[in-house]
Motif scaffolding. Structure first.
Motif, PDB file in Angstrom:
ATOM      1  N   SER A 141       0.847  -1.194   0.000  1.00  0.00           N
ATOM      2  CA  SER A 141       0.000   0.000   0.000  1.00  0.00           C
ATOM      3  C   SER A 141       0.876   1.235   0.000  1.00  0.00           C
ATOM      4  CB  SER A 141      -0.929   0.011   1.218  1.00  0.00           C
ATOM      5  OG  SER A 141      -0.164   0.138   2.415  1.00  0.00           O
ATOM      6  N   THR A 154      -2.839   0.866   7.052  1.00  0.00           N
ATOM      7  CA  THR A 154      -2.200   2.037   6.438  1.00  0.00           C
ATOM      8  C   THR A 154      -2.885   3.321   6.873  1.00  0.00           C
ATOM      9  OG1 THR A 154      -1.609   0.696   4.504  1.00  0.00           O
ATOM     10  CG2 THR A 154      -1.517   3.085   4.247  1.00  0.00           C
ATOM     11  N   GLN A 188       7.927  -1.473   6.296  1.00  0.00           N
ATOM     12  CA  GLN A 188       7.392  -0.113   6.255  1.00  0.00           C
ATOM     13  C   GLN A 188       8.484   0.812   5.720  1.00  0.00           C
ATOM     14  OE1 GLN A 188       6.886   1.766  10.122  1.00  0.00           O
ATOM     15  NE2 GLN A 188       4.961   2.695   9.485  1.00  0.00           N
TER      16      GLN A 188
END
Length: 328
Positions: A181, A232, A296
């Motif tokens: 994402s 997210t 991340q």
């Protein structure tokens, strides 16, 4: 967690000299590098297994001949051109006599007696951006908190533990897993993206099909998509709350750079040569029988001004004014 967080970066070390490797390891330990020594002969297979590298350290006598070493460097450069290759020259090296095309495979050279060029490469190619300690520490803490709190949402995650690794810098552009994402981050001190990457199968294995769908049938990839989107969005909100003031004027300009994704090669480009700030979290169940790696990335590819960064310390009055806390 301490206030000071030392960023590191992983480097692949292709060197057969035991004596030199001791000095290289010492250099890595002193300069925030995690050296990964390769013992397999299938270098390209090993390289494909690592998606979060900062550089390649290659000895000019790593292969049986210099021609084979140069061929290996060419293969690495062709597969991962974003990774700088630093060549260690031996006393018998004739690197300076090579054609310019072959010399350009390497961003720099060094000798075991003079490692200062390697230090320069580390500063220029890996640790070229300054990340405030409060930002690095804060991102890690709020992400762990968000992942742990996710277990209370709709009972999707039960008995999940979060394991964190030391934050590090990557130059790689290879995407991990099958699902990722992206969400933009904009303020007066930064413009870029936060990216989450994970494996679809790992999530389904840990959560279980019935638990995911509330006994409404097997879960599909859309269920995983929804979970990652929810995570997210929660992290985006936490980032804004902790690091972007409510009265922040914003970046003040709206230039954009195309983001290019090549699905076949699992490659992403943010249109910038800058390295990315990376965090890795491992989600595991109480029996440690399943693991979900979550990567991340923070790519501040459009604007980065760390000197203007300020951590926000919320007071009780702030929560009352925002309506999040009510006095009675």
């Amino acid at each position: 967690m301490s206030d000071e967080m030392q960023l590191v970066s992983k480097v692949l070390v292709l060197d057969n000299s035991p004596e030199c490797f001791i000095q290289i390891k010492q250099f890595c330990d002193q300069n925030g590098l995690i050296g990964l020594k390769v013992t397999s002969t299938n270098i390209m297979a090993i390289l494909s297994a690592y998606v979060d590298l900062g550089a390649i350290l290659l000895s000019d006598n790593y292969c049986e001949s210099q021609a084979d070493t140069l061929d290996l460097a060419q293969q690495i450069h062709r597969a991962r051109p974003e990774l700088p290759i630093v060549l260690r020259k031996t006393s018998t090296s004739n690197f300076d006599d090579l054609p310019e095309k072959q010399r350009k495979l390497f961003c720099a050279t060094y000798t075991i007696d003079n490692m200062s060029p390697l230090r320069k490469v580390i500063d220029e190619y890996i640790f070229s951006l300054v990340y405030p300690n409060a930002l690095v520490r804060g991102i890690s803490e709020l992400t762990v908190s968000t992942l742990e709190n996710l277990s209370t949402l709709e009972n999707r995650f039960k008995h999940i533990k979060v394991i964190t690794e030391t934050p590090y810098i990557v130059r790689d552009r290879i995407i991990f897993g099958e699902v990722c994402s992206l969400i933009p981050l904009e303020s007066s001190w930064c413009r870029g993206y936060m990216m989450l990457q994970t494996e679809e199968g790992g999530i389904l294995d840990v959560l279980g099909y019935n638990e995911l769908t509330m006994n409404e049938g097997p879960a599909a990839f859309r269920t995983v998509n929804n979970i990652l989107a929810e995570l997210t969005n929660l992290l985006w909100g936490a980032f804004k709350t902790h690091f972007i003031a409510a009265d922040d004027p914003g970046p003040g300009f709206a230039s954009e750079v195309p983001i290019v994704i090549n699905h076949q090669h699992k490659y992403i480009s943010f249109g910038s040569e800058n390295p990315h700030l990376c965090f890795k979290y491992i989600l595991t169940d109480e029996n440690n029988s399943h693991f979900i790696p979550v990567y991340q990335w923070f790519a501040f590819n459009l604007y980065w001004s760390p000197e203007d960064f300020k951590e926000i310390y919320a007071s009780v009055d702030d929560f009352v004014d925002s309506g999040e806390l009510e006095l009675f």
